[in-house]
Every structure is written in structure tokens, then in C-alpha cells.
Enzyme design. Structure first.
Site, PDB file in Angstrom:
ATOM      1  N   LYS A  60       0.828  -1.203   0.000  1.00 25.87           N
ATOM      2  CA  LYS A  60       0.000   0.000   0.000  1.00 25.87           C
ATOM      3  C   LYS A  60       0.866   1.257   0.000  1.00 25.87           C
ATOM      4  O   LYS A  60       0.630   2.198  -0.761  1.00 25.87           O
ATOM      5  CB  LYS A  60      -0.943  -0.004   1.198  1.00 25.87           C
ATOM      6  N   GLU A 114       9.849  -5.721   4.494  1.00 26.19           N
ATOM      7  CA  GLU A 114       9.952  -7.116   4.081  1.00 26.19           C
ATOM      8  C   GLU A 114       9.665  -7.276   2.590  1.00 26.19           C
ATOM      9  O   GLU A 114      10.357  -8.009   1.875  1.00 26.19           O
ATOM     10  CB  GLU A 114       8.976  -7.983   4.882  1.00 26.19           C
ATOM     11  N   GLY A 121      -5.593  -2.355   3.766  1.00 27.08           N
ATOM     12  CA  GLY A 121      -4.852  -3.505   3.256  1.00 27.08           C
ATOM     13  C   GLY A 121      -5.611  -4.811   3.334  1.00 27.08           C
ATOM     14  O   GLY A 121      -5.687  -5.570   2.364  1.00 27.08           O
ATOM     15  N   ARG A 122      -6.206  -5.101   4.491  1.00 26.68           N
ATOM     16  CA  ARG A 122      -6.891  -6.389   4.646  1.00 26.68           C
ATOM     17  C   ARG A 122      -8.256  -6.397   3.978  1.00 26.68           C
ATOM     18  O   ARG A 122      -8.954  -7.410   3.980  1.00 26.68           O
ATOM     19  CB  ARG A 122      -7.015  -6.745   6.125  1.00 26.68           C
ATOM     20  N   GLU A 166      -6.822  -8.282  13.332  1.00 25.12           N
ATOM     21  CA  GLU A 166      -6.214  -6.986  13.071  1.00 25.12           C
ATOM     22  C   GLU A 166      -7.273  -5.882  13.113  1.00 25.12           C
ATOM     23  O   GLU A 166      -6.980  -4.748  13.494  1.00 25.12           O
ATOM     24  CB  GLU A 166      -5.498  -6.987  11.723  1.00 25.12           C
ATOM     25  N   HIS A 190      -8.890 -34.974  13.660  1.00 23.84           N
ATOM     26  CA  HIS A 190      -7.929 -35.886  14.260  1.00 23.84           C
ATOM     27  C   HIS A 190      -6.787 -35.141  14.944  1.00 23.84           C
ATOM     28  O   HIS A 190      -5.776 -35.750  15.281  1.00 23.84           O
ATOM     29  CB  HIS A 190      -7.377 -36.829  13.189  1.00 23.84           C
ATOM     30  N   LYS A 209       7.783  -3.658  14.323  1.00 26.87           N
ATOM     31  CA  LYS A 209       8.465  -3.346  13.066  1.00 26.87           C
ATOM     32  C   LYS A 209       9.379  -2.137  13.226  1.00 26.87           C
ATOM     33  O   LYS A 209      10.507  -2.122  12.706  1.00 26.87           O
ATOM     34  CB  LYS A 209       7.426  -3.091  11.975  1.00 26.87           C
TER      35      LYS A 209
END
Length: 498
Positions: free
Chosen positions: A185, A191, A244-245, A330, A361, A472
Site C-alpha cells: 500500500k 519485508e 490492506g486487509r 487486526e 484428528h 516493526k
């Protein structure tokens, strides 16, 4: 955060689930909703007509209808960052000027896709999509869910800064036939840019003379991408007001639109728009996002549930729990309300989950016999996604439905308590007719609007995420040698990095 509405909610004491069914022969229909190819069943939760009524009173007190309209009108509802939240405009539901702007950006995206398909950038066989968080989770979910039978392009979505993730993609792809897509964005995400720089180097070493000529940027900061070196014709902007999400509907969905075809992307938007209209127009007692949020808040506020589990009984939806983790935690993982004051009550539960019979399981022991109450959500698809005989899909669905029944019913065993099941454990089920772009778009939009309703009822702003920043910032400062850590962290850095 004590009010008459909350006190009424906290006073709710519905009977056991089996009793609710015995008292109401129409319960399945009463707590079922059908929209956009999805069937929602909340009958095996403790929602009652009384409970819905008291939650409706809370919704009125919190002005949910007004805030819902403010969302769709593109008003500034993200107060802490001073912006609107216009992801719904990307799928045609919002202020006319916002919808028009989104349409123009989609047209630009389609034009670039057409150019790539006509090999304007040279032959492309592989798409390497680099992003993180919302810039990766959405495209990854779409492509994994809908692209298994597609052979247009081979796609890798890389988010982790761990070099092993990039090397796995490098081993599969031919650098001379790879399109590098960088999604950020702000176009400053550390990263993402480190991974992108390494990918460019791999392309150059692989014989690509003009590596930047094979780069597409997806960003709300086009000038920054231009300064980074991406050609203006291959920068696909999206609005700053798209979080963003919530961004897979924007140019962040570019790799999915390219891999699945533009028609599939349009159908995705149409399905989401259909859910938006349902959310905007349906009465509370038959409104899927609102009923889901009412159930969520009943279990966190009345029953003290600290987690909520989501299980996809379809391999194609294996990434859904990870997607929901970011969307829900978030957005609503806050302790401070939109008014800047302490919320004063539990907010978002921990979202977790898994896939189908694998999870049975692994973790269902705790769900059935553990000491914690964990509301469960099952997501299943009626139409199989495989071409094998019907036995596989039949077993899959029967396992899904039987788990919900077993959680509710339980089984007494006074002679052997280790084999007793307490029952009265809630679950909701979402049954999708067929997994296609339209139904998946509607499903994701449902989760978005459910998250919004939860936030409004709790008085939270779901559109900021300051909690992701501190670590960060400290990592960046440490890399520049400008931060003194505590003795434990300092020791770890010295041991690992010298």
C-alpha cells in the site's frame, strides 16, 4: 461500558441447545439465511428471538444503521487515520464518485492484463507475487481456491521475508518467463521491498536484461513506486481509503484476475456486491452479517469465550482460516474504542481453525471434551471440487455435519466419565452451493461486514492497525544500530547475529 442494552445482553440465559430445538419446531428456518449461493445456519447456536431482540436494541443504541450508511457513503469513519473505508466501492457499492474512481482503476488493471495476455511484456508463464499481510493473504486465498484447474499461469505468492520462501519460488520458475508483481500500500514495507530486490537480482542473474520491464506495482502510493523504479504504465494504483486487509477487490487482486481471467474477477466483485446489498437492506433478524455478529458477541460477552474456531470442509478453502485471522484480529483486536477510551469489556476473540477431517484428528478432542467453550464455524461446499467418485465428498460432508450434531448433543456416560461428552457446544454452518468466484466473493464480503458489525457494537474502529507497528519500528531501529534493547533481547541478537 455498562448500559441498559449491555446489561440486557449479559442477563441472557437461554436453555441448552437441544431444549431450544424441542421448544421451537421452526428453529432451523428461523435462524437460517440464504443469500448469493450461501446458506447460513445459526440454529445450533444459543441465539433466540429474545436474544436477537436485545442485540437489535444494542445496534440501535450504537447507531449501527447510521454507521453502516456512513460506510457506504464513503464518509470518514476511520477517525484515527482521518479517512473513509471504501472497499465496498471497489465492488460497486458506495458513493457514486468512489464507485466511478474504482471503475477507472479496474479498467486500467484490465488493460494491463490484456497487454500481458497479448505478450506485450514478452512470454509470461509464471507470476511471482510479493506482498505481506493483506497484500498477500487475499490474492493467495483467491488463487488457491479458484485456480486449481487453471493453466494460464503458474503463480507463487511470497510474503515471508525468510529467504527460504523466495528460494522455493525461484526453484520452480524460469526467470526469463516470470512477471514480478510487488504489492504494498505504501510501497515502503521493509519485508516486501527486500524480497522484491532479491527477486530482481534473481531475474538479472537468470538472463533478464531489463528486469524492471517485467515488474508490476500494486500500491496506493504510485509516486513512491515510480521513484523505486517501476514504469508508470505498470503501476496499478488503488485508493488510500482502501485498507490492506480489505484490498483484494482493488488492484491487489491483480494476480488473481490475471491467473483466473477477468470474467472471474468481475464475478467475484458481483458476489461481494450482492452480499453488500443484503447487509444494507435486510432486516436484522434475517441479515447474515448481523446475526453472525450477534452470535459472536453472545459467546464473548455472556459466555466468556476467548477463541472462535473456523473449519473449512473443503481443501480449496484451506487458506480461509489464515485470511480470517488477519481480517478479524487486526480489525477488532483492540482495547481502546473509537472514542479513545478503554473499551472495558472483551473484544475480538482469537480466531483460529483448520481444514476438514484433518482437524478432527488433531484438535477436536478439546472442542468436544475440553474445559473451554469454543464456538465453532463450519464452512462446506455442496458441489464437490474433485472428479473422483462421490464417496469422498459424501464422507467429507457427513463428517462436517456430524461434528456439529455431536458438539450439540453430547453423550452422557456415568460409568466412564472419560467417554462422556457434555454437549451443548455451539456451532454455525455455512453451506456453499458451489465454490465459484461469485460465491467466494459473497463469502469474503460476509466476513468483512460481520467484522464491521462487531466493531460498531463494541465501539471499536476496525480500520486502523497500530498494533502491528511497534515491533516493526523496533526491528528497523535495531538494524540501524539506534536502539538499546532489554538484556534478554540484546543477548538473543548477539547470539544469533554476532
Amino acid at each position: 461500558m455498562s448500559s441498559p442494552e449491555w446489561r440486557a445482553i449479559e442477563a441472557l440465559q437461554p436453555p441448552r441447545l437441544e431444549t431450544l430445538f424441542a421448544q421451537d419446531a421452526g428453529r432451523v428456518a428461523r435462524f437460517g439465511v440464504d443469500v448469493a449461493g450461501l446458506h447460513f445456519d445459526w440454529s445450533k447456536t444459543h441465539l433466540t428471538t429474545e436474544a436477537v431482540a436485545v442485540f437489535e436494541a444494542l445496534a440501535t443504541a450504537q447507531n449501527l444503521s447510521g454507521k453502516r450508511e456512513a460506510l457506504f457513503r464513503g464518509e470518514v469513519i476511520n477517525q484515527t487515520e482521518g479517512r473513509a473505508a471504501e472497499h465496498t466501492a471497489e465492488r460497486g457499492e458506495g458513493a457514486p464518485e468512489s464507485v466511478a474512481r474504482a471503475g477507472m482503476l479496474h479498467a486500467r488493471m484490465r488493460a494491463l492484463i490484456d497487454a500481458i495476455e497479448m505478450e506485450a511484456l514478452g512470454p509470461i508463464a509464471h507470476i511471482l507475487h510479493i506482498g505481506i499481510g493483506g497484500s498477500a493473504l487475499g490474492p493467495d486465498l483467491l488463487i488457491d481456491a479458484l485456480g486449481r484447474d487453471e493453466d494460464r499461469y503458474e503463480v507463487a505468492v511470497v510474503s515471508n521475508v525468510d529467504g527460504c520462501a523466495l528460494e522455493e519460488a525461484f526453484a520452480r520458475f524460469d526467470p526469463t518467463a516470470t512477471l514480478l508483481v510487488i504489492a504494498s500500500k505504501t510501497f515502503t514495507t521493509t519485508e516486501t521491498l527486500l524480497n522484491a530486490t532479491s527477486a530482481l537480482e534473481w531475474m538479472r542473474e537468470g538472463g533478464v536484461e531489463d528486469a524492471y520491464g517485467r515488474v508490476v506495482a500494486l500500491t496506493a502510493a504510485p509516486d513512491t513506486a515510480l521513484e523505486w523504479g517501476v514504469d508508470e504504465t505498470r503501476i496499478l494504483p488503488f485508493a488510500e481509503s482502501v485498507g490492506g486487509r480489505y484490498s483484494l477487490w482493488s488492484s491487489i487482486g491483480f494476480p488473481a484476475a490475471l491467473a483466473l481471467g477477468w470474467e472471474a474477477f468481475e464475478e467475484l466483485l458481483e458476489g461481494a456486491g450482492e452480499m453488500d446489498r443484503h447487509f444494507r437492506l435486510a432486516a436484522a433478524h434475517e441479515n447474515a452479517p448481523m446475526l453472525a455478529a450477534f452470535a459472536d458477541l453472545f459467546y464473548t460477552q455472556v459466555k466468556g469465550a476467548q477463541t472462535r474456531a473456523s473449519f473449512a470442509y473443503d481443501e480449496r478453502l484451506r487458506l480461509l482460516p489464515s485470511y480470517l485471522q488477519q481480517l478479524e484480529m487486526e480489525s477488532n483486536g483492540k482495547s481502546v474504542g473509537a472514542d479513545g477510551q478503554s473499551v472495558g469489556r472483551a473484544t475480538a476473540p482469537v480466531t483460529w481453525g483448520g481444514v476438514g477431517t484433518d482437524a478432527q484428528h488433531a484438535v477436536f478432542q478439546l472442542l468436544h471434551q475440553g474445559t473451554q467453550l469454543i464456538p465453532v464455524e463450519f464452512v462446506a461446499v455442496a458441489e464437490p471440487g474433485d472428479a473422483l467418485d462421490d464417496a469422498h465428498h459424501e464422507q467429507l460432508l457427513l463428517n462436517c455435519f456430524a461434528q456439529g450434531a455431536a458438539l450439540m448433543k453430547g453423550r452422557a456416560n456415568e460409568a466412564d466419565p472419560a467417554r462422556a461428552y457434555p454437549g451443548d457446544r455451539p456451532s454455525a454452518t455455512i453451506l456453499i452451493e458451489a465454490l465459484d468466484p461469485r460465491s467466494l466473493g459473497a463469502l469474503i464480503a460476509f466476513y468483512e461486514q460481520r467484522t464491521f458489525v462487531n466493531a460498531v457494537l463494541l465501539g471499536i474502529n476496525p480500520f486502523d492497525q497500530f498494533g502491528v507497528e511497534l515491533g516493526k519500528e523496533m526491528a528497523k531501529a535495531a538494524a540501524q544500530g539506534g536502539l538499546d534493547f532489554d538484556p534478554s533481547t540484546t543477548d538473543l541478537i548477539q547470539r544469533a547475529l554476532g
